[in-house]
Enzyme design. Structure first.
Site, PDB file in Angstrom:
ATOM      1  N   ARG A  20     -37.075  30.152  -1.285  1.00  0.00           N
ATOM      2  CA  ARG A  20     -36.740  28.791  -1.749  1.00  0.00           C
ATOM      3  C   ARG A  20     -37.848  27.826  -1.340  1.00  0.00           C
ATOM      4  O   ARG A  20     -38.442  27.980  -0.274  1.00  0.00           O
ATOM      5  CB  ARG A  20     -35.415  28.343  -1.124  1.00  0.00           C
ATOM      6  CG  ARG A  20     -34.202  29.045  -1.687  1.00  0.00           C
ATOM      7  CD  ARG A  20     -32.946  28.750  -0.878  1.00  0.00           C
ATOM      8  NE  ARG A  20     -32.629  29.814   0.041  1.00  0.00           N
ATOM      9  CZ  ARG A  20     -31.779  29.708   1.059  1.00  0.00           C
ATOM     10  NH1 ARG A  20     -31.156  28.580   1.281  1.00  0.00           N
ATOM     11  NH2 ARG A  20     -31.551  30.730   1.851  1.00  0.00           N
ATOM     12  N   ARG A  49     -17.197  32.943   8.263  1.00  0.00           N
ATOM     13  CA  ARG A  49     -18.234  31.960   7.974  1.00  0.00           C
ATOM     14  C   ARG A  49     -18.029  31.470   6.535  1.00  0.00           C
ATOM     15  O   ARG A  49     -18.006  32.261   5.595  1.00  0.00           O
ATOM     16  CB  ARG A  49     -19.613  32.594   8.092  1.00  0.00           C
ATOM     17  CG  ARG A  49     -20.689  31.607   7.723  1.00  0.00           C
ATOM     18  CD  ARG A  49     -22.027  32.264   7.606  1.00  0.00           C
ATOM     19  NE  ARG A  49     -22.996  31.261   7.189  1.00  0.00           N
ATOM     20  CZ  ARG A  49     -24.048  31.530   6.441  1.00  0.00           C
ATOM     21  NH1 ARG A  49     -24.276  32.750   6.014  1.00  0.00           N
ATOM     22  NH2 ARG A  49     -24.871  30.576   6.109  1.00  0.00           N
ATOM     23  N   GLU A  85     -24.843  32.943  15.755  1.00  0.00           N
ATOM     24  CA  GLU A  85     -23.790  32.305  14.952  1.00  0.00           C
ATOM     25  C   GLU A  85     -22.478  33.064  15.078  1.00  0.00           C
ATOM     26  O   GLU A  85     -21.409  32.463  15.073  1.00  0.00           O
ATOM     27  CB  GLU A  85     -24.227  32.248  13.485  1.00  0.00           C
ATOM     28  CG  GLU A  85     -25.347  31.242  13.259  1.00  0.00           C
ATOM     29  CD  GLU A  85     -26.113  31.470  11.962  1.00  0.00           C
ATOM     30  OE1 GLU A  85     -26.960  32.394  11.945  1.00  0.00           O
ATOM     31  OE2 GLU A  85     -25.880  30.757  10.993  1.00  0.00           O
ATOM     32  N   ASN A  99     -18.831  37.580   7.571  1.00  0.00           N
ATOM     33  CA  ASN A  99     -19.697  36.733   6.757  1.00  0.00           C
ATOM     34  C   ASN A  99     -19.827  37.437   5.410  1.00  0.00           C
ATOM     35  O   ASN A  99     -20.595  38.376   5.253  1.00  0.00           O
ATOM     36  CB  ASN A  99     -21.056  36.611   7.464  1.00  0.00           C
ATOM     37  CG  ASN A  99     -22.018  35.732   6.698  1.00  0.00           C
ATOM     38  OD1 ASN A  99     -21.753  35.329   5.569  1.00  0.00           O
ATOM     39  ND2 ASN A  99     -23.139  35.445   7.313  1.00  0.00           N
ATOM     40  N   HIS A 129     -26.398  25.739   7.909  1.00  0.00           N
ATOM     41  CA  HIS A 129     -26.768  26.386   9.180  1.00  0.00           C
ATOM     42  C   HIS A 129     -26.193  25.608  10.371  1.00  0.00           C
ATOM     43  O   HIS A 129     -26.710  25.709  11.492  1.00  0.00           O
ATOM     44  CB  HIS A 129     -28.303  26.441   9.403  1.00  0.00           C
ATOM     45  CG  HIS A 129     -29.062  27.346   8.488  1.00  0.00           C
ATOM     46  ND1 HIS A 129     -30.346  27.063   8.080  1.00  0.00           N
ATOM     47  CD2 HIS A 129     -28.733  28.523   7.929  1.00  0.00           C
ATOM     48  CE1 HIS A 129     -30.780  28.026   7.292  1.00  0.00           C
ATOM     49  NE2 HIS A 129     -29.824  28.925   7.182  1.00  0.00           N
TER      50      HIS A 129
END
Ligand code: ADP
Length: 395
Positions: A240, A90, A383, A9, A179
């Site tokens: 965020r 990813r 993940e 990733n 996601h």
């Protein structure tokens, strides 16, 4: 033959990696290379219950991955000897093109590059990760797994923004969701834990990490999600804001002298929990709230209120909800968030068992009462395992 898959990733200044044994469904080793390109970089590597650290300048991603590769060998797991059967990457934005895990070819890299307009911070960093890893592992399949992939099934009513259709079409402006690997994995695990076939279970998944997103999954198919064109929309996150009236941005542009770069910075780095309370880490927000800090208390309340709003909306979207599942750092650990987000919903058939909710543990579990019509679960996301399994399919 080796059943080891390396999962990478690659971010703009970091690389997370994990070596996964797909036969046993678990990580063998993992690590994080941080602050690439800065004077003080750091590598943290975990293998066999031991943590190794390296500090110093890490000039670029090639250097970072070379260090990781070397650390594997130095700590007792030589990748050349152990063998890596595939590398899973990813990739953040697959646009409308990549809906499934995809074998990486030069044409695929070009397309990911083209999609960088939609994810300027992420896709270029993902490509660097691919290029560097291919130098190290030229003879095995490299597979891209896209964060947006699981949400390609959103119906048009959920995917479209109600703006000028021609503008939207020309610039690829629609809701893509992110996601996805986590939402897919967690919704599958939810069905498995409930002992039901995936296509018979309707689930609301609440992925609450630094980034946060909700999804509505009907029988294994995603029908709604809270993130949109970018990972800014929806729930309150670490830095965020999630949903804001777009008029706020026009107002700030007109009256606060903010240009696009300022607004980008405001939305990506100075909003969410951080904007409201001064800190982005949920544990710190909780500590400050418990110590009586009113800004931290407001941050918590806004966070939980938004979550409840989405749960209610997705109940209406799904009609019948079999399960609500919490996952990721906050979702797996913050019992108070789970309790507060679903408090008082007994009339809707949702009843959290306070004792079960307080039990800690890294395993998937049901935390609702026997009387609750909708099961409430905590399911640790993974993940990396999902990406490794996807890559293994190409071996
Ligand atoms: P990322 O999106 O970076 O993968 P994670 O899923 O690791 O993020 O989630 C990170 C968030 O989880 C942080 O805000 C952190 O404070 C929060 N978190 C981790 N452990 C706990 C805990 N025990 N209680 C509350 N929040 C926690």
């Amino acid at each position: 033959m080796s059943r080891l898959v390396l999962v990478i990733n690659s971010g703009s200044s970091s690389i997370k990696y994990e070596l996964v044994d797909v036969a046993r469904g678990r990580a063998v080793a993992s690590g994080l290379v941080e602050q690439i390109g800065e004077p003080q970089g750091r590598l943290v590597h975990e293998y066999d219950g031991r943590t190794s650290e390296w500090h110093g300048e890490i000039t670029d991603h090639t250097h970072g991955l070379t260090l990781a590769y070397r650390t594997f060998a130095e700590t007792g797991l030589d990748l050349d000897e152990a063998g890596v059967a595939a590398v899973g990457h990813r990739i953040v934005h697959g646009g409308k093109v990549f809906t499934q895990p995809t074998l990486i070819t030069p044409e695929v890299v070009e397309t990911i590059e083209r999609l960088a307009d939609l994810a300027p911070l992420h896709n270029p960093a993902n490509i660097i990760g691919i290029e560097v890893a291919r130098e190290h592992f030229p003879d095995v399949p490299h597979v891209g797994v896209f964060d947006t992939g699981f949400f390609h099934t959103l119906p048009p009513a959920a995917a479209a923004y109600a703006i000028d259709a021609d503008v939207a079409e020309e610039y690829g402006v629609q809701r893509y969701g992110f996601h996805g690997t986590s939402h897919e994995y967690v919704s599958e695990e939810t069905a498995r834990l409930l002992g039901s076939p995936r296509d018979e279970v309707n689930t609301i998944v609440l992925h609450l990490g630094n980034g946060a997103s909700a999804s509505a999954v009907r029988g294994g198919v995603a029908v709604e999600t809270s993130m949109g064109l970018t990972p800014l929309e929806g729930l309150v996150m670490g830095t965020r804001p999630g949903d804001v009236d777009p008029g706020v941005l026009l107002h700030l542009g007109r009256h606060a002298g903010m240009d696009i770069a300022d607004i980008d910075e405001l939305l990506n780095r100075r909003s969410g929990l951080k904007g409201l309370s001064g800190v982005n880490d949920f544990r710190t927000v909780t500590e400050r709230r418990e110590a009586g800090d009113p800004r931290a208390a407001l941050a918590y309340d806004v966070y939980v209120h938004r979550l409840r709003k989405y749960v209610g909306a997705y109940m209406a979207v799904l009609g019948r909800v079999d399960a609500i599942t919490f996952t990721a750092g906050v979702g797996e650990n913050a019992a108070s968030v789970r309790e507060d987000a679903l408090a008082g919903l007994e009339g809707f058939g949702i009843e959290v068992d306070p004792a079960a909710n307080r039990v800690r543990g890294g395993h998937g579990r049901v935390i609702s009462t026997a009387a609750s019509k909708t099961a409430v679960l905590v399911v640790p996301t993974n993940e990396e395992l999902a990406i490794a399994n996807a890559a293994w399919a190409f071996v």
